[in-house]
Scaffold this active site. Structure first.
Site, mmCIF file in Angstrom:
data_model
loop_
_atom_site.group_PDB
_atom_site.id
_atom_site.type_symbol
_atom_site.label_atom_id
_atom_site.label_comp_id
_atom_site.label_asym_id
_atom_site.label_seq_id
_atom_site.Cartn_x
_atom_site.Cartn_y
_atom_site.Cartn_z
ATOM 1 N N SER A 35 0.839 -1.192 0.000
ATOM 2 C CA SER A 35 0.000 0.000 0.000
ATOM 3 C C SER A 35 0.873 1.241 0.000
ATOM 4 O O SER A 35 1.992 1.226 0.538
ATOM 5 C CB SER A 35 -0.902 0.015 1.235
ATOM 6 O OG SER A 35 -1.563 1.266 1.389
ATOM 7 N N TYR B 60 -1.216 -0.274 10.254
ATOM 8 C CA TYR B 60 -1.349 -0.773 8.892
ATOM 9 C C TYR B 60 -0.177 -0.299 8.035
ATOM 10 O O TYR B 60 0.460 -1.094 7.333
ATOM 11 C CB TYR B 60 -2.671 -0.288 8.289
ATOM 12 C CG TYR B 60 -2.865 -0.655 6.836
ATOM 13 C CD1 TYR B 60 -3.285 -1.929 6.476
ATOM 14 C CD2 TYR B 60 -2.653 0.280 5.823
ATOM 15 C CE1 TYR B 60 -3.473 -2.274 5.142
ATOM 16 C CE2 TYR B 60 -2.837 -0.046 4.491
ATOM 17 C CZ TYR B 60 -3.246 -1.326 4.160
ATOM 18 O OH TYR B 60 -3.428 -1.657 2.825
#
Length: 257
Positions: A140, A153
């Site tokens: 990501s 995350y």
């Protein structure tokens, strides 16, 4: 229907989600035989109904547990090493940084980083013995863009991109390629309630002013796993429309004028 992966075994984690289902459909359309796993057995079974009969095996697994990871490694290598592993499973809860508990942090890192690490050791090791294979870690732009409500995350994806390069170095001499691909944001891709305006903010940050689709992302992953990308390894490919680029919006506006 294509044939790029005809006769090849492809393992996909997180296969019940938006991206996982698109990845499964994309590889199935190219002739692959699939081993699909997800922690949610019901959603996994439901997602598989869109696939051609006979091209897949389902193995529900909670990747926070070592015994489940061991079972997946064993199943994946049964009958020969897989040709492709896509570490797609991931957790993305919205949590204020100062309120993250140790248990929440461990769970996020467990699924997003530790499980891929173990699968690259186990399945990647089997690929190395076979002398071929391609691994893709779904990462990501959060690996380099700080988001205050998604720090665990982002940390997990930053670590996963580091592991991508490390395993590329380790497995490359044995014919195994390891890359990371960053998807764009797809509405419905996270199993949490999105903050108000979140999707609009992501869309506005994209240089293309649009959100990519799961099918587009699946096409990128299939390409980098194919023979067409035979000499690409240890890289991070961003397929999110340029939203990861560190910039001042004014500079971008002047460039377009």
């Amino acid at each position: 229907m294509g044939t790029r992966f005809a006769g090849q075994k492809v393992v996909i984690t997180g296969a019940a989600g938006v991206y996982g289902a698109a990845l499964a459909a994309g590889f199935a359309a190219e002739g692959a035989t699939l081993l699909l796993t997800d922690h949610d057995a019901d959603r996994l079974a439901s997602a598989s109904t869109a696939l051609p009969a006979g091209c897949f095996t389902l193995l529900p697994a909670d990747l926070t547990h070592d015994d489940a990871i061991d079972a997946l490694i064993h199943a994946a290598s049964d009958g020969g090493a897989p040709h492709v592993l896509v570490n797609n499973a991931g957790l993305y809860p919205f949590l204020p940084l100062m309120e993250v508990t140790p248990a929440e942090y461990d769970r996020i890192l467990g699924v997003n980083t530790r499980a891929p690490f173990r699968l690259m050791q186990g399945i990647g090791g089997a690929m190395a013995q076979a002398g071929r294979g391609a691994i893709v870690n779904v990462t990501s732009a959060a690996a380099e863009v700080i988001r205050g409500n998604g720090v665990p995350y982002g940390a997990s994806k930053c670590a996963l991109e580091y592991l991508t390069r490390a395993f590329a170095l380790e497995l490359g001499p044995h014919g195994v390629r390891v890359n990371s691909v960053r998807p764009g944001f797809a509405e419905g891709s996270a199993a949490v309630v999105m903050p108000p305006g979140y999707a609009d903010a992501i869309r506005a940050r994209s240089l293309l002013r649009s959100l990519s689709t799961p099918a587009e992302f699946a096409g990128v992953v299939a390409w980098i796993c194919s023979a067409e990308a035979a000499h690409i390894t240890g890289t991070v490919l961003d397929a999110g429309g340029g939203g990861h680029i560190n910039r001042r919006d004014g500079a971008a506006t002047r460039a377009r004028s």
